[in-house]
Design an enzyme around this catalytic site. Structure first.
Site, PDB file in Angstrom:
ATOM      1  N   GLY A  45       0.827  -1.202   0.000  1.00 37.78           N
ATOM      2  CA  GLY A  45       0.000   0.000   0.000  1.00 37.78           C
ATOM      3  C   GLY A  45       0.857   1.245   0.000  1.00 37.78           C
ATOM      4  N   CYS A  92       5.527   0.136   7.827  1.00 32.86           N
ATOM      5  CA  CYS A  92       5.184   1.223   6.914  1.00 32.86           C
ATOM      6  C   CYS A  92       6.422   1.578   6.101  1.00 32.86           C
ATOM      7  CB  CYS A  92       4.728   2.434   7.726  1.00 32.86           C
ATOM      8  SG  CYS A  92       4.366   3.880   6.724  1.00 32.86           S
ATOM      9  N   LEU A  93       6.214   1.836   4.806  1.00 33.54           N
ATOM     10  CA  LEU A  93       7.348   2.194   3.938  1.00 33.54           C
ATOM     11  C   LEU A  93       8.013   3.490   4.405  1.00 33.54           C
ATOM     12  CD1 LEU A  93       5.808   1.412   0.422  1.00 33.54           C
ATOM     13  CD2 LEU A  93       7.344  -0.022   1.781  1.00 33.54           C
ATOM     14  N   GLU A 135      -3.820   3.139   5.381  1.00 31.73           N
ATOM     15  CA  GLU A 135      -3.717   4.149   4.313  1.00 31.73           C
ATOM     16  C   GLU A 135      -4.597   5.365   4.611  1.00 31.73           C
ATOM     17  OE1 GLU A 135      -1.338   3.846   2.316  1.00 31.73           O
ATOM     18  OE2 GLU A 135      -0.941   1.766   2.802  1.00 31.73           O
ATOM     19  N   HIS A 138      -2.870   7.620   6.876  1.00 33.83           N
ATOM     20  CA  HIS A 138      -1.875   8.464   6.189  1.00 33.83           C
ATOM     21  C   HIS A 138      -2.509   9.756   5.655  1.00 33.83           C
ATOM     22  CE1 HIS A 138       1.991   6.518   6.063  1.00 33.83           C
ATOM     23  NE2 HIS A 138       1.516   5.379   5.619  1.00 33.83           N
TER      24      HIS A 138
HETATM   25 ZN   LIG Z   1       2.363   3.506   5.711  1.00 36.98          ZN
END
Ligand SMILES: [Zn+2]
Length: 169
Positions: A45, A92-93, A135, A138
């Protein structure tokens, strides 16, 4: 094009994003780049603020490009309903190399529009519900670390500070 992903500490990750209201070729390109970035990283995601664009836009694909049917592009998502609870490890990226157990709704119904402005609606459970919840956070400037106990949150924050000081963040 694979875009750089902003990390914890970037102000864009803490803003409330504005709704998408123009559905044009520019948006299509943004979506295409987000999908390529999500697959290239790889991740399941990505939210637009993570690439420095404060728009309510997210891409999700639990198959990471293996199954085209699983690709979700959602603009202006809203939670129609959220039920139950699930607890699982989450990362999380934008907070690379950290993961913690996080509570999320077990089931969610999420509605919004796709990149063409067409209405979409998803009934999600398990990992997909977790992903939608993550998401949507975010898009409201919330990161998974915000769901942790103050103790764990501070531990991560201090580790990141050290990494940043060493030029490794
Ligand atoms: Zn994330």
């Amino acid at each position: 094009m694979i875009l750089p992903i902003l990390k914890y500490g970037a102000p864009e990750l803490r803003k409330v994003s504005r709704p998408v209201d123009v559905f044009n070729g520019e948006l299509e390109i943004l979506v295409k780049n987000m999908i390529e970035t999500m697959y290239g990283t790889p991740g399941i995601g990505l939210a637009a603020p993570q690439i420095g664009v404060n728009l309510q836009l997210s891409t999700i694909d639990l198959s990471v490009g293996e199954d085209p049917q699983q690709l979700i592009v959602i603009c202006n998502p809203r939670v129609v309903s959220a039920e139950g609870e699930q607890r699982n490890e989450e990362g999380c990226l934008s907070v690379p190399d950290f993961s913690e157990m996080v509570w999320r709704p077990a089931q969610m119904v999420v509605a919004g529009v796709n990149q063409k402005g067409e209405e979409v609606r998803y009934t999600a459970e398990g990992l997909l519900a977790r992903c939608f919840s993550h998401e949507i956070d975010h898009l409201n400037g919330v990161l998974f670390v915000d769901h942790l106990s103050p103790l764990k949150r501070n531990l991560i924050r201090n580790k990141i500070k050290k990494l940043a000081k060493a030029g490794e963040w």
